[in-house]
Motif scaffolding. Structure first.
Motif, PDB file in Angstrom:
ATOM      1  N   ARG A 164      70.590  -7.539 -49.023  1.00 51.50           N
ATOM      2  CA  ARG A 164      72.226  -7.066 -49.807  1.00 51.50           C
ATOM      3  C   ARG A 164      71.256  -7.036 -51.850  1.00 51.50           C
ATOM      4  O   ARG A 164      70.896  -6.848 -52.253  1.00 51.50           O
ATOM      5  N   GLU A 165      71.620  -8.701 -51.213  1.00 53.71           N
ATOM      6  CA  GLU A 165      71.420  -9.475 -52.778  1.00 53.71           C
ATOM      7  C   GLU A 165      69.791  -9.165 -53.024  1.00 53.71           C
ATOM      8  O   GLU A 165      69.622  -9.176 -54.211  1.00 53.71           O
ATOM      9  N   LYS A 166      69.241  -9.411 -52.721  1.00 56.60           N
ATOM     10  CA  LYS A 166      67.522  -9.627 -52.831  1.00 56.60           C
ATOM     11  C   LYS A 166      66.939  -8.619 -53.265  1.00 56.60           C
ATOM     12  O   LYS A 166      66.763  -8.367 -54.237  1.00 56.60           O
ATOM     13  N   LEU A 167      67.270  -7.047 -52.439  1.00 54.03           N
ATOM     14  CA  LEU A 167      66.695  -5.752 -52.789  1.00 54.03           C
ATOM     15  C   LEU A 167      67.477  -5.725 -54.305  1.00 54.03           C
ATOM     16  O   LEU A 167      67.106  -4.882 -55.006  1.00 54.03           O
ATOM     17  N   ALA A 168      69.506  -6.010 -54.254  1.00 47.24           N
ATOM     18  CA  ALA A 168      69.025  -5.593 -55.523  1.00 47.24           C
ATOM     19  C   ALA A 168      68.784  -6.198 -56.975  1.00 47.24           C
ATOM     20  O   ALA A 168      68.988  -5.193 -58.122  1.00 47.24           O
ATOM     21  N   TRP A 169      68.367  -7.451 -56.878  1.00 49.04           N
ATOM     22  CA  TRP A 169      68.051  -8.234 -57.639  1.00 49.04           C
ATOM     23  C   TRP A 169      65.900  -7.316 -58.244  1.00 49.04           C
ATOM     24  O   TRP A 169      66.026  -7.100 -59.015  1.00 49.04           O
ATOM     25  N   GLU A 170      65.795  -7.270 -56.950  1.00 54.79           N
ATOM     26  CA  GLU A 170      64.307  -5.920 -56.793  1.00 54.79           C
ATOM     27  C   GLU A 170      64.276  -4.723 -58.086  1.00 54.79           C
ATOM     28  O   GLU A 170      63.657  -3.911 -58.973  1.00 54.79           O
ATOM     29  N   PHE A 171      65.703  -4.263 -57.824  1.00 53.02           N
ATOM     30  CA  PHE A 171      66.313  -2.886 -57.598  1.00 53.02           C
ATOM     31  C   PHE A 171      66.546  -2.890 -58.965  1.00 53.02           C
ATOM     32  O   PHE A 171      66.008  -2.030 -60.329  1.00 53.02           O
ATOM     33  N   ALA A 172      67.263  -3.998 -60.295  1.00 55.27           N
ATOM     34  CA  ALA A 172      67.857  -4.192 -60.940  1.00 55.27           C
ATOM     35  C   ALA A 172      66.708  -4.561 -62.017  1.00 55.27           C
ATOM     36  O   ALA A 172      66.234  -4.312 -62.991  1.00 55.27           O
ATOM     37  N   THR A 173      65.301  -5.062 -61.586  1.00 55.61           N
ATOM     38  CA  THR A 173      63.854  -4.962 -62.454  1.00 55.61           C
ATOM     39  C   THR A 173      63.412  -3.970 -62.273  1.00 55.61           C
ATOM     40  O   THR A 173      63.345  -4.533 -63.751  1.00 55.61           O
ATOM     41  N   ILE A 174      63.191  -2.627 -61.539  1.00 56.65           N
ATOM     42  CA  ILE A 174      62.791  -1.521 -61.665  1.00 56.65           C
ATOM     43  C   ILE A 174      64.037  -0.940 -62.678  1.00 56.65           C
ATOM     44  O   ILE A 174      62.836  -0.076 -63.422  1.00 56.65           O
ATOM     45  N   LEU A 175      65.161  -1.112 -62.628  1.00 60.67           N
ATOM     46  CA  LEU A 175      66.080  -0.495 -63.328  1.00 60.67           C
ATOM     47  C   LEU A 175      65.813  -1.086 -65.231  1.00 60.67           C
ATOM     48  O   LEU A 175      65.667  -0.064 -65.604  1.00 60.67           O
ATOM     49  N   ASN A 176      65.631  -2.219 -64.624  1.00 60.87           N
ATOM     50  CA  ASN A 176      65.573  -2.203 -66.341  1.00 60.87           C
ATOM     51  C   ASN A 176      63.959  -1.738 -66.938  1.00 60.87           C
ATOM     52  O   ASN A 176      63.954  -1.697 -68.596  1.00 60.87           O
ATOM     53  N   GLN A 177      63.167  -1.569 -65.939  1.00 59.20           N
ATOM     54  CA  GLN A 177      62.028  -0.760 -66.709  1.00 59.20           C
ATOM     55  C   GLN A 177      62.243   0.021 -67.374  1.00 59.20           C
ATOM     56  O   GLN A 177      61.998   0.901 -68.379  1.00 59.20           O
ATOM     57  N   GLU A 178      63.125   1.127 -66.704  1.00 55.20           N
ATOM     58  CA  GLU A 178      63.325   2.906 -67.236  1.00 55.20           C
ATOM     59  C   GLU A 178      63.856   2.569 -67.934  1.00 55.20           C
ATOM     60  O   GLU A 178      63.754   3.211 -68.870  1.00 55.20           O
ATOM     61  N   GLY A 220      77.081  -9.235 -57.750  1.00 63.22           N
ATOM     62  CA  GLY A 220      76.744  -8.111 -58.252  1.00 63.22           C
ATOM     63  C   GLY A 220      76.646  -7.487 -60.212  1.00 63.22           C
ATOM     64  O   GLY A 220      75.539  -6.921 -60.585  1.00 63.22           O
ATOM     65  N   VAL A 221      77.859  -8.669 -61.369  1.00 64.36           N
ATOM     66  CA  VAL A 221      77.715  -8.051 -62.237  1.00 64.36           C
ATOM     67  C   VAL A 221      75.868  -9.155 -62.643  1.00 64.36           C
ATOM     68  O   VAL A 221      76.124  -8.500 -63.882  1.00 64.36           O
ATOM     69  N   ALA A 222      75.559  -9.857 -62.223  1.00 71.97           N
ATOM     70  CA  ALA A 222      75.402 -10.926 -62.812  1.00 71.97           C
ATOM     71  C   ALA A 222      73.588  -9.872 -62.589  1.00 71.97           C
ATOM     72  O   ALA A 222      72.550  -9.880 -63.212  1.00 71.97           O
ATOM     73  N   VAL A 223      73.519  -8.995 -60.893  1.00 74.81           N
ATOM     74  CA  VAL A 223      72.403  -8.285 -61.215  1.00 74.81           C
ATOM     75  C   VAL A 223      72.535  -7.099 -62.626  1.00 74.81           C
ATOM     76  O   VAL A 223      71.457  -7.004 -62.996  1.00 74.81           O
TER      77      VAL A 223
END
Length: 342
Positions: A149-163, A193-196
């Motif tokens: 869950r954590e690894k996937l969340a970091w990937e999503f955070a990178t994508i969300l940051n681009q958006e 969670g908060v770090a992500v």
């Protein structure tokens, strides 16, 4: 815009009946192709007009261009197979059939940026745009690839940051991340969670918000609330970490909930979107009720940091009810503003 107690909404507003079936989450579109694009933009304009007429200061798209606050974003990413579905427990509350992460997730092109640009062209008011938070995205999928869950969340955070960076460039004033999962997985919130979430807002100069609520007024959520007892203290487990984070605004549920209002003290120094409208009932609040909820919150948040809002999104409500609730929010904030300025 009112500089004192600027009003806003947590997220979705009901869609017109010609666009999608009313009072239903995940309601399929009634239009397609170019007609759908035109229809969602027409609906966005109507939603914007409803907010303006109600005296809402910080406006949004009312989520008129998306079917669902999480999955519409995920649909635009690669690495997720919507045909391959598994049943998972969402938010530890209910089972749902969800898409599967089958490979590395990535964002090939912007998701909401054109819609945000369209909204920006319709108004001079400050605009707020909602994105799903990384943890809530993870909680809405079956992960057959990362197995973490954590690894996937970091990937999503990178994508969300681009958006988010592109939304900011399109003229969005506040970017909000919806994290109902923060109200359930307290250890994960504090562990990563908060770090992500901070990764998702990296480098942004516009204001950022996180919305943590007790959910839409759907049966799975109202049943869950029945189990929470006389006092809902879930926020206590996450507010200290959010208070120390780089997020500017924390959006929470207050009116008609069993959240002890003094928990807001744990956010001291942050701006707080105080939910003063119950989205789980069709009963319309009076302006006086709204003002009372906000007044109680003022003991724990400075007036210049209080943003009157709704508890959550209003997509499942009848449009007439949502409009009346928006008007009550605008009028209630106006009452308190009058008291404070006198």
């Amino acid at each position: 815009m009112n500089n004192l107690l600027p009003t806003t909404t947590a997220g979705s507003l009901p869609k017109p009946s010609w666009l999608a079936q009313p009072e239903k989450l995940w309601s399929p579109w009634k239009l397609s192709g170019d007609e759908l694009t035109e229809g969602t933009h027409d609906a966005l304009r109507l939603s914007l007009d409803d907010q303006r007429q109600a005296g809402i200061d910080i406006v949004s798209d009312g989520e008129q261009t998306r079917q669902h606050f999480v999955t519409t974003f995920i649909e635009h990413l690669s690495g997720v197979d919507f045909e391959k579905r598994e049943t998972v427990r969402i938010r530890d509350r209910y089972d749902a059939s969800v898409p599967t992460v089958v490979g590395a997730v990535s964002r090939e092109k912007p998701v909401f940026v054109d819609d945000a640009r369209f909204l920006r062209g319709q108004t001079d008011q400050p605009i707020k745009w909602a994105l799903p938070g990384p943890m809530t995205m993870v909680d809405t999928l079956y992960d057959a690839h990362y197995k973490s869950r954590e690894k996937l969340a970091w990937e999503f955070a990178t994508i969300l940051n681009q958006e988010a960076r592109e939304l900011q460039a399109a003229g969005v004033d506040i970017i909000q991340f919806d994290e109902p999962a923060f109200n359930v997985f307290f250890d994960e919130v504090n562990d990563w969670g908060v770090a992500v979430l901070e990764k998702a807002i990296e480098g942004l100069t516009c204001e950022t918000a996180v919305h943590v609520c007790y959910g839409y007024g759907i049966k799975a959520n109202t049943d869950w609330k029945e189990t929470l007892g006389a006092e809902w203290r879930e926020y206590e487990g996450i507010f200290p970490k959010l208070q120390a984070s780089d997020i500017d605004i924390v959006s929470l549920e207050c009116h008609n909930s069993h959240v002890p209002i003094d928990l807001i003290e744990l956010l001291r120094g942050k701006k707080v979107m105080v939910g003063a409208i119950d989205v789980a009932t069709a009963t319309i609040e009076t302006p006086e009720e709204v003002a009372r909820t906000l007044q109680r919150a003022l003991e724990f948040v400075d007036a210049d940091k209080l943003y009157p809002s709704t508890n959550c999104g209003m997509a499942p409500l009848p449009r007439s009810v949502a409009r009346a609730k928006l008007a009550a929010l605008g009028a209630g904030a106006g009452l308190l503003r009058g008291e404070l300025s006198s």
